[in-house]
Design a protein around this motif. Structure first.
Motif, short mmCIF file in Angstrom:
data_model
loop_
_atom_site.label_atom_id
_atom_site.label_comp_id
_atom_site.label_asym_id
_atom_site.label_seq_id
_atom_site.Cartn_x
_atom_site.Cartn_y
_atom_site.Cartn_z
N PRO A 43 0.78 -1.25 0.00
CA PRO A 43 0.00 0.00 0.00
C PRO A 43 0.81 1.30 0.00
O PRO A 43 0.36 2.28 -0.59
N ILE A 44 1.98 1.35 0.63
CA ILE A 44 2.73 2.63 0.67
C ILE A 44 3.20 3.06 -0.72
O ILE A 44 3.53 4.22 -0.92
N PHE A 45 3.19 2.12 -1.68
CA PHE A 45 3.63 2.43 -3.04
C PHE A 45 2.47 2.79 -3.97
O PHE A 45 2.70 3.32 -5.06
N ILE A 46 1.22 2.50 -3.54
CA ILE A 46 0.09 2.69 -4.45
C ILE A 46 -1.09 3.44 -3.83
O ILE A 46 -2.05 3.75 -4.54
N ASP A 47 -1.04 3.73 -2.53
CA ASP A 47 -2.17 4.36 -1.86
C ASP A 47 -1.68 5.53 -1.01
O ASP A 47 -0.89 5.34 -0.08
N ASP A 48 -2.16 6.72 -1.34
CA ASP A 48 -1.72 7.93 -0.62
C ASP A 48 -2.00 7.86 0.87
O ASP A 48 -1.17 8.27 1.68
N GLU A 49 -3.17 7.34 1.24
CA GLU A 49 -3.53 7.27 2.66
C GLU A 49 -2.62 6.31 3.42
O GLU A 49 -2.22 6.59 4.55
N ALA A 50 -2.26 5.19 2.80
CA ALA A 50 -1.37 4.23 3.45
C ALA A 50 0.03 4.83 3.62
O ALA A 50 0.68 4.64 4.65
N ALA A 51 0.48 5.57 2.61
CA ALA A 51 1.78 6.23 2.71
C ALA A 51 1.77 7.26 3.84
O ALA A 51 2.71 7.31 4.64
N ALA A 52 0.70 8.04 3.93
CA ALA A 52 0.59 9.05 4.99
C ALA A 52 0.53 8.38 6.36
O ALA A 52 1.17 8.84 7.31
N ALA A 53 -0.22 7.26 6.47
CA ALA A 53 -0.31 6.54 7.75
C ALA A 53 1.05 5.99 8.17
O ALA A 53 1.32 5.82 9.36
#
Length: 140
Positions: free
Chosen positions: A20-30
């Motif tokens: 998710p940190i590579f494809i989802d902005d919310e996961a990267a922010a979390a």
């Protein structure tokens, strides 16, 4: 080089990255990242996106039709994220020959530094060059 969100997503999809940190902005922010994270080998593509990606080889007089990418190694320090501005600096660390001069090996190290002056990634690659007169011929 500017690290663009769309290019990161394209790269992640292309290599089949699903974290998710590579494809989802919310996961990267979390995860505490300022934007999507670049997949681990993305820094190599930044080298190829430069205006003259083969300038070092050209300066050495290497013909690109004689080149083979040999090895690649990465040392990661801080994540590269969407919105970063990365400066690349390359140096030739070594040049040596094998097979009685039939093959030359060029070892290059590239340092990727972000806009905060932090080293993000150190990349070392070995380029193999088939030497003229080596007796090695291209298949037709």
């Amino acid at each position: 080089m500017d690290v663009e969100r769309g290019r990161l997503l394209f790269f992640a999809r292309t290599i089949g990255e699903t974290h998710p940190i590579f494809i989802d902005d919310e996961a990267a922010a979390a995860a505490g990242l300022p934007g999507l994270a670049a997949p681990p080998t993305y820094a190599f593509s930044l080298e190829l996106d430069q205006p003259k990606p083969f300038a070092v080889l050209e300066a050495l007089g290497v013909r690109l039709d004689r080149v083979l990418h040999g090895t690649q190694r990465f040392i990661y320090h801080v994540p590269i994220c969407a919105g970063d501005r990365i400066t690349l600096q390359s140096v030739v660390e070594d040049i040596y020959e094998k097979k009685d001069g039939a093959m030359a090996f060029i070892v290059m190290r590239t340092t990727a530094t972000n806009q905060r002056g932090e080293i993000a990634v150190e990349m070392t690659k070995t380029v193999v060059v088939r030497q003229p007169g080596s007796g090695l011929r291209r298949r037709q």
